[in-house]
Design a protein around this motif. Structure first.
Motif, PDB file in Angstrom:
ATOM      1  N   ARG A  17       0.625  -0.914  -0.653  1.00 26.07           N
ATOM      2  CA  ARG A  17       0.166   0.131  -0.392  1.00 26.07           C
ATOM      3  C   ARG A  17       1.120   1.081  -0.019  1.00 26.07           C
ATOM      4  NH1 ARG A  17      -5.715   1.228   0.894  1.00 26.07           N
ATOM      5  NH2 ARG A  17      -5.736  -0.460   0.370  1.00 26.07           N
ATOM      6  N   ALA A  18       1.956   1.457   0.524  1.00 29.64           N
ATOM      7  CA  ALA A  18       2.670   2.235   0.521  1.00 29.64           C
ATOM      8  C   ALA A  18       3.787   2.585  -0.677  1.00 29.64           C
ATOM      9  CB  ALA A  18       3.700   2.240   1.618  1.00 29.64           C
ATOM     10  N   PHE A  19       3.564   1.313  -1.359  1.00 28.18           N
ATOM     11  CA  PHE A  19       4.185   1.595  -2.567  1.00 28.18           C
ATOM     12  C   PHE A  19       3.552   2.698  -3.598  1.00 28.18           C
ATOM     13  CE2 PHE A  19       5.078   0.554  -7.165  1.00 28.18           C
ATOM     14  CZ  PHE A  19       7.020   1.466  -6.862  1.00 28.18           C
ATOM     15  N   TYR A  20       2.297   1.646  -3.370  1.00 25.56           N
ATOM     16  CA  TYR A  20       1.110   2.103  -4.553  1.00 25.56           C
ATOM     17  C   TYR A  20       0.652   3.759  -3.887  1.00 25.56           C
ATOM     18  CZ  TYR A  20      -3.741   2.878  -6.395  1.00 25.56           C
ATOM     19  OH  TYR A  20      -4.526   3.796  -6.780  1.00 25.56           O
ATOM     20  N   THR A  21       1.230   3.886  -3.130  1.00 21.54           N
ATOM     21  CA  THR A  21       0.887   5.417  -2.651  1.00 21.54           C
ATOM     22  C   THR A  21       1.445   6.454  -3.115  1.00 21.54           C
ATOM     23  OG1 THR A  21      -0.991   4.584  -0.908  1.00 21.54           O
ATOM     24  CG2 THR A  21       0.242   7.043  -0.881  1.00 21.54           C
ATOM     25  N   GLU A  22       2.913   6.444  -3.359  1.00 15.65           N
ATOM     26  CA  GLU A  22       4.004   6.424  -3.412  1.00 15.65           C
ATOM     27  C   GLU A  22       4.155   7.050  -4.876  1.00 15.65           C
ATOM     28  OE1 GLU A  22       6.363   9.036  -1.402  1.00 15.65           O
ATOM     29  OE2 GLU A  22       4.031   8.508  -0.495  1.00 15.65           O
ATOM     30  N   PHE A  38       2.771  -5.492 -10.575  1.00 14.55           N
ATOM     31  CA  PHE A  38       3.358  -5.779  -9.829  1.00 14.55           C
ATOM     32  C   PHE A  38       3.079  -7.881  -9.990  1.00 14.55           C
ATOM     33  CE2 PHE A  38       0.719  -2.901  -7.160  1.00 14.55           C
ATOM     34  CZ  PHE A  38       1.924  -2.213  -7.108  1.00 14.55           C
ATOM     35  N   VAL A  39       4.444  -8.311  -9.728  1.00 15.87           N
ATOM     36  CA  VAL A  39       4.139  -9.893  -9.715  1.00 15.87           C
ATOM     37  C   VAL A  39       4.981 -10.967  -8.576  1.00 15.87           C
ATOM     38  CG1 VAL A  39       6.521 -11.784 -10.387  1.00 15.87           C
ATOM     39  CG2 VAL A  39       6.027  -9.478 -12.095  1.00 15.87           C
ATOM     40  N   ASN A  40       3.288 -10.661  -7.845  1.00 13.82           N
ATOM     41  CA  ASN A  40       3.719 -11.509  -6.291  1.00 13.82           C
ATOM     42  C   ASN A  40       4.510 -13.230  -6.465  1.00 13.82           C
ATOM     43  OD1 ASN A  40       3.530 -12.828  -3.872  1.00 13.82           O
ATOM     44  ND2 ASN A  40       0.946 -13.196  -4.222  1.00 13.82           N
ATOM     45  N   ASP A  41       6.011 -13.274  -6.349  1.00 12.02           N
ATOM     46  CA  ASP A  41       6.373 -14.469  -6.387  1.00 12.02           C
ATOM     47  C   ASP A  41       6.427 -15.166  -5.274  1.00 12.02           C
ATOM     48  OD1 ASP A  41       8.390 -15.789  -6.931  1.00 12.02           O
ATOM     49  OD2 ASP A  41      10.382 -15.194  -6.640  1.00 12.02           O
ATOM     50  N   GLY A  42       4.984 -15.800  -5.185  1.00 10.94           N
ATOM     51  CA  GLY A  42       5.278 -16.988  -4.520  1.00 10.94           C
ATOM     52  C   GLY A  42       5.230 -16.580  -2.455  1.00 10.94           C
ATOM     53  N   GLU A  49      -3.083 -10.666  -1.130  1.00  5.62           N
ATOM     54  CA  GLU A  49      -4.387 -10.072  -0.330  1.00  5.62           C
ATOM     55  C   GLU A  49      -4.409  -8.125  -0.468  1.00  5.62           C
ATOM     56  OE1 GLU A  49      -5.635 -10.823   3.391  1.00  5.62           O
ATOM     57  OE2 GLU A  49      -5.531 -13.243   3.064  1.00  5.62           O
ATOM     58  N   GLU A  50      -2.914  -7.740  -0.257  1.00  3.85           N
ATOM     59  CA  GLU A  50      -3.189  -6.244  -0.268  1.00  3.85           C
ATOM     60  C   GLU A  50      -2.644  -5.783  -1.504  1.00  3.85           C
ATOM     61  OE1 GLU A  50      -2.333  -4.501   1.808  1.00  3.85           O
ATOM     62  OE2 GLU A  50      -2.941  -5.874   3.578  1.00  3.85           O
ATOM     63  N   LEU A  51      -2.597  -6.711  -2.527  1.00  4.89           N
ATOM     64  CA  LEU A  51      -1.919  -5.838  -3.593  1.00  4.89           C
ATOM     65  C   LEU A  51      -3.802  -6.509  -4.252  1.00  4.89           C
ATOM     66  CD1 LEU A  51       0.608  -8.439  -5.157  1.00  4.89           C
ATOM     67  CD2 LEU A  51       0.879  -6.557  -5.067  1.00  4.89           C
ATOM     68  N   GLU A  52      -4.183  -7.362  -4.214  1.00  8.03           N
ATOM     69  CA  GLU A  52      -5.956  -7.303  -4.445  1.00  8.03           C
ATOM     70  C   GLU A  52      -6.641  -6.088  -4.091  1.00  8.03           C
ATOM     71  OE1 GLU A  52      -7.457 -11.047  -3.294  1.00  8.03           O
ATOM     72  OE2 GLU A  52      -6.615 -12.993  -5.149  1.00  8.03           O
ATOM     73  N   LYS A  53      -5.981  -6.021  -2.764  1.00  4.22           N
ATOM     74  CA  LYS A  53      -7.129  -5.248  -2.154  1.00  4.22           C
ATOM     75  C   LYS A  53      -6.716  -3.466  -3.009  1.00  4.22           C
ATOM     76  CE  LYS A  53      -7.006  -6.329   2.710  1.00  4.22           C
ATOM     77  NZ  LYS A  53      -6.672  -5.828   4.194  1.00  4.22           N
ATOM     78  N   ILE A  64      -1.467  -7.855 -11.959  1.00  2.55           N
ATOM     79  CA  ILE A  64      -0.886  -8.597 -10.482  1.00  2.55           C
ATOM     80  C   ILE A  64      -0.487  -9.578 -11.305  1.00  2.55           C
ATOM     81  CG2 ILE A  64      -1.128  -9.623  -8.564  1.00  2.55           C
ATOM     82  CD1 ILE A  64      -3.418  -7.113  -7.936  1.00  2.55           C
ATOM     83  N   GLU A  65       0.691 -10.083 -11.652  1.00  2.00           N
ATOM     84  CA  GLU A  65       0.753 -11.800 -11.823  1.00  2.00           C
ATOM     85  C   GLU A  65       1.366 -12.656 -10.542  1.00  2.00           C
ATOM     86  OE1 GLU A  65       1.184 -14.510 -13.475  1.00  2.00           O
ATOM     87  OE2 GLU A  65       1.731 -13.490 -15.406  1.00  2.00           O
ATOM     88  N   MET A  66       0.370 -13.881 -10.310  1.00  3.55           N
ATOM     89  CA  MET A  66       0.780 -13.831  -9.095  1.00  3.55           C
ATOM     90  C   MET A  66       1.356 -15.746  -9.289  1.00  3.55           C
ATOM     91  SD  MET A  66      -1.702 -15.590  -6.337  1.00  3.55           S
ATOM     92  CE  MET A  66      -1.222 -16.686  -4.671  1.00  3.55           C
ATOM     93  N   PHE A  67       2.530 -16.104  -9.323  1.00  3.48           N
ATOM     94  CA  PHE A  67       3.658 -16.898  -9.051  1.00  3.48           C
ATOM     95  C   PHE A  67       2.894 -18.133  -8.205  1.00  3.48           C
ATOM     96  CE2 PHE A  67       7.714 -14.869 -11.063  1.00  3.48           C
ATOM     97  CZ  PHE A  67       6.695 -14.576 -12.110  1.00  3.48           C
ATOM     98  N   SER A  68       2.893 -19.313  -9.041  1.00  7.57           N
ATOM     99  CA  SER A  68       2.403 -20.701  -8.117  1.00  7.57           C
ATOM    100  C   SER A  68       3.220 -20.947  -6.901  1.00  7.57           C
ATOM    101  CB  SER A  68       2.110 -21.787  -9.497  1.00  7.57           C
ATOM    102  OG  SER A  68       3.735 -22.158  -9.183  1.00  7.57           O
TER     103      SER A  68
END
Length: 317
Positions: A17-22, A38-42, A49-53, A64-68
């Motif tokens: 959230r802080a990065f997104y705001t800035e 954003f690439v969520n590396d597992g 959850e924060e990325l989806e918010k 948003i790319e989410m890895f397995s």
């Protein structure tokens, strides 16, 4: 002109959230379009959850790319490049040690200087121990002397590329990816600028001494065959020493009647030669292992879930 921000994330729930705001504050003030990838590396915490918010706010263009599972930062950068659609693409960490304001400076340099294809940031002053700093300096000195490409000392993955450079990087399908080497290998004109790394907004660094050492080994094996040449040199040197020692033993026996050295000498020589052979086999094995894994043609990463504003816009239309 459109800018794509590629943000690898691993256990960064306190920073999203802080990065997104800035980032939104800084880039909303500019006169060009931008997107954040954003690439969520597992991640094992609540990063997803924060990325989806943030995505559900629909305040800006977000992918948003989410890895397995955790595939590593190198794979995250590659995935981010694949999803980026901007004319310029920036790799930046989510912990706010690398400020969005510096990205604006990078973009300005590229827009005002057509001769540059990439802007890379490096830390003039690093807040780390003398041992870690000394090992890093040693790494750059050795690899620059043994590799065909040049590694700029201290340069990080914090860079902004033109689209032509990104396409060149994506054309390299290797599984074991060492981004600093890839960035140098593809060529193009790079402008290096200093920056000061801020304190992490939240969380702890993911880089331990052991991980840095492993990363350095990856760089050596990926971009220089010098270890193999060392193995050859050790073998030749050992053989030469053995021949010389053979002559010494024969001369001692024939001229002075000294008895041939016995058990202790034999044991020492066997252990020495055995250790050298195993070391050489280990070096060769590292190269063969990478060839073996590359030969399987496994994907660099596996996608678990994708949220893309471009697809949502298309569905709405």
């Amino acid at each position: 002109m459109k800018l794509s921000l590629v943000v690898p994330c691993y256990n960064e729930e306190g920073n999203i959230r802080a990065f997104y705001t800035e980032a939104k504050r800084v880039f909303d003030a500019e006169d060009y379009e931008y997107e954040i990838i954003f690439v969520n590396d597992g991640s094992r915490d609540k990063t997803q959850e924060e990325l989806e918010k943030v995505y559900n706010l629909h305040e800006t263009n977000i992918v948003i790319e989410m890895f397995s599972r955790n595939f590593g930062k190198e794979a995250a950068i590659y995935a981010g490049f694949q999803k980026a659609s901007g004319d310029l693409v920036t790799v930046i960490d989510a912990d706010l040690q690398q400020r969005p304001e510096i990205v604006v400076k990078m973009v300005k340099i590229l827009l005002e200087n057509e001769e540059y294809d990439c802007v890379a940031a490096y830390q003039e002053e690093r807040h780390e121990g003398k041992m870690v700093g000394g090992l890093k300096n040693m790494f750059y000195k050795i690899i620059n002397k043994t590799s065909e490409i040049e590694f700029y000392p201290g340069a990080s993955d914090f860079r902004t590329f033109r689209r032509t450079v990104v396409d060149a990087i994506l054309s390299l399908p290797e599984y074991h990816r060492f981004s600093k080497g890839i960035f140098s290998w593809v060529g193009f004109n790079t402008c290096y600028i200093p920056y000061i790394a801020e304190e992490r907004n939240a969380g702890e660094t993911k880089w331990s001494v052991s991980k840095l050492f492993k990363y350095a080994i990856e760089g050596f094996i990926s971009y220089t065959t010098f270890p193999l040449k060392i193995a050859t040199g050790i073998g030749l040197f050992t053989s030469l020493c053995a021949i010389i020692y053979l002559f010494v033993v024969v001369i001692q026996k024939l001229c002075f009647g000294n008895p041939v050295p016995g058990y202790p000498t034999i044991v020492v020589l066997i252990l020495l030669l055995g250790g050298i052979q195993l070391t050489i086999l280990g070096i060769i094995g590292e190269y063969l292992a990478r060839m073996y894994i590359q030969g399987k043609h496994r994907p660099i990463y596996i996608e678990k879930k994708l949220l893309d504003y471009k697809k949502d816009d298309h569905e709405e239309n």
